[in-house]
Design an enzyme around this catalytic site. Structure first.
Site, PDB file in Angstrom:
ATOM      1  N   TRP A 102       0.822  -1.206   0.000  1.00 22.11           N
ATOM      2  CA  TRP A 102       0.000   0.000   0.000  1.00 22.11           C
ATOM      3  C   TRP A 102       0.851   1.249   0.000  1.00 22.11           C
ATOM      4  CZ3 TRP A 102      -4.351  -0.385  -2.133  1.00 22.11           C
ATOM      5  CH2 TRP A 102      -5.146  -1.530  -1.974  1.00 22.11           C
ATOM      6  N   ASP A 172      -1.902   6.413   6.514  1.00 20.82           N
ATOM      7  CA  ASP A 172      -2.954   5.594   5.914  1.00 20.82           C
ATOM      8  C   ASP A 172      -3.305   4.498   6.918  1.00 20.82           C
ATOM      9  OD1 ASP A 172      -4.538   3.794   4.591  1.00 20.82           O
ATOM     10  OD2 ASP A 172      -3.155   3.452   2.914  1.00 20.82           O
ATOM     11  N   LYS A 196     -12.385  -2.054   6.233  1.00 21.10           N
ATOM     12  CA  LYS A 196     -11.561  -2.974   7.012  1.00 21.10           C
ATOM     13  C   LYS A 196     -12.051  -3.028   8.454  1.00 21.10           C
ATOM     14  CE  LYS A 196      -8.948  -3.075   3.270  1.00 21.10           C
ATOM     15  NZ  LYS A 196      -7.901  -2.172   2.893  1.00 21.10           N
TER      16      LYS A 196
HETATM   17  C1  LIG Z   1      -7.428  -1.573   1.601  1.00 17.84           C
HETATM   18  C2  LIG Z   1      -6.370  -0.546   1.728  1.00 17.84           C
HETATM   19  C3  LIG Z   1      -6.271   0.523   0.819  1.00 17.84           C
HETATM   20  C4  LIG Z   1      -7.197   0.679  -0.353  1.00 17.84           C
HETATM   21  O1  LIG Z   1      -8.446   1.024   0.085  1.00 17.84           O
HETATM   22  P1  LIG Z   1      -9.648   1.358  -0.950  1.00 17.84           P
HETATM   23  O2  LIG Z   1     -10.689   1.857   0.001  1.00 17.84           O
HETATM   24  O3  LIG Z   1      -9.992   0.069  -1.614  1.00 17.84           O
HETATM   25  O4  LIG Z   1      -9.164   2.376  -1.893  1.00 17.84           O
HETATM   26  C5  LIG Z   1      -5.276   1.456   1.014  1.00 17.84           C
HETATM   27  N1  LIG Z   1      -4.419   1.363   2.050  1.00 17.84           N
HETATM   28  C6  LIG Z   1      -4.482   0.350   2.937  1.00 17.84           C
HETATM   29  C7  LIG Z   1      -3.496   0.288   4.065  1.00 17.84           C
HETATM   30  C8  LIG Z   1      -5.456  -0.632   2.801  1.00 17.84           C
HETATM   31  O5  LIG Z   1      -5.527  -1.647   3.686  1.00 17.84           O
END
Ligand SMILES: *Cc1c(COP(=O)(O)O)cnc(C)c1O
Length: 360
Positions: A102, A172, A196
């Site tokens: 990511w 993030d 998540k």
């Molecule tokens: C799942 C995830 C993303 C992407 O998320 P979307 O909502 O599908 O764009 C980005 N960063 C991390 C750490 C993730 O776990």
């Protein structure tokens, strides 16, 4: 039909009591005669739902008053662009820590807008550790420092919050927000896709320090300008109303549980049980350095990868689903977010021990 223990990395499980409440309210939310999904986002009822969710989230995370909490759409992936668009503030460079899949995506998107200084990378160790504070080589004049506290695919989690000597820290937190208490004041901006650990897909949470807003780069689309959303209480356009409502029910569930300290204690127990089971066996292995092991995403391999398919098939038959590892890593991955009950992890380790006894 029995509900399964779903170990998906996302969209992931939601607390059963939240789903039941949503079910109770689906035809008639509290005497309104409507489903929340049918309400105007400008109506009194919906505004109360939205405001309550924000206030509960602020309470859970102890968000300081000089931070805005935004309820957006577009997923964490949109934030990969929105962050440089909003936070460069006239600067031409940003620091990024490269600790997994990511962060790599965040870096390649940021390169469309600025010079990216990779202030640390753990790629040479196949992303199985977190860089230490001493390894961070922050650039002069970087507008912000971006990192991924929990790498969802590799199962690596920073055991500390980087010290950036006053440069705004951007995190993030898609796969870790609300898993434990954090000190929001350490961050300039936090973002997370909801699917998540927060609620359903379609909602993205952004928590941002007010003084960082209002200087988007030229050409920033209105919908990517945080200040527009902040000034309009995330209702510049129609927000993801139903997802926001469900996230609000999840915040209530967390508060009833005792808040993030209580949640952290449960998450620590779940993670320990699973890692202890892996470490006690020669049949299962996890490659991540113990101090950087994720509480939320636990990748593991079987000694004999030819047994992977059998493992997945038998696990599914035992109501333990979505354990296949990410295609880039292979093996297995158990995502054990907040809504995964301890009983789910107990069932998984019991299955793993039994599988090893038969096949190991
Ligand atoms: C799942 C995830 C993303 C992407 O998320 P979307 O909502 O599908 O764009 C980005 N960063 C991390 C750490 C993730 O776990």
């Amino acid at each position: 039909m029995a509900r399964v223990f779903n170990f998906s990395a996302g969209p992931a499980m939601l607390p059963e009591s939240v789903l039941r409440q949503a079910q109770d309210e689906i035809l008639d939310w509290q005497g309104s005669g409507m489903c929340v999904a049918e309400m105007s986002h400008r109506g009194k009822e919906y505004l109360s739902i939205a405001a309550q969710a924000e206030s509960d989230l602020r309470e859970l995370l102890k968000v300081p008053v000089n931070y805005k909490v935004l309820f957006l759409q577009g997923g964490a992936s949109s934030q990969f662009a929105a962050v440089p668009m909003n936070l460069l503030r006239g600067g031409g460079a940003a620091d990024y820590l490269n600790t997994g899949s990511w962060s790599k995506k965040a870096i390649s998107e940021a390169r469309r807008y600025c010079a990216v200084n990779v202030a640390a990378t753990t790629e040479d160790s196949k992303f199985t550790r977190a860089p230490s504070q001493d390894e961070l080589k922050l650039a002069d004049g970087a507008a912000y420092v971006h990192y991924t506290p929990n790498e969802t695919i590799e199962g690596v989690e920073f055991p500390y919050v980087p010290d950036t000597a006053g440069i705004p820290l951007v995190a993030d937190m898609s796969s870790t927000l609300l898993s434990r208490p954090i000190d929001v004041a350490r961050f300039g901006l936090i973002y997370a896709g909801a699917q998540k650990n927060i609620g359903p897909a379609g909602l993205t949470i952004v928590i941002v320090r007010e003084d960082l807003l209002g200087q988007p780069i030229a050409g920033t689309p209105t919908m990517f300008d945080y200040k527009i959303h902040a000034d309009n209480d995330s209702m510049y356009n129609t927000p993801a109303t139903y997802a926001w409502y469900l996230a609000g029910l999840v915040f209530k569930w967390l508060k009833d549980l005792g808040g993030l300290d209580a949640m952290a204690a449960i998450n620590a127990r779940k993670a320990k049980l699973l890692y202890d089971t892996i470490d006690a066996s020669d049949f299962y292995a996890n490659p991540v350095q113990p101090d950087a092991r994720s509480w939320m995403n636990v990748p593991f391999t079987l000694a004999n990868p030819e047994l992977d398919e059998t493992f997945l098939k038998e696990a599914k038959a035992a109501n333990l689903t979505t354990l296949k590892g990410h295609r880039s890593v292979g093996g297995m991955r158990a995502s054990i977010y907040n809504a995964m009950p301890e009983a789910g992890v107990e069932a998984l380790v019991a299955f793993m021990r039994e599988f090893e006894r038969r096949q190991g």
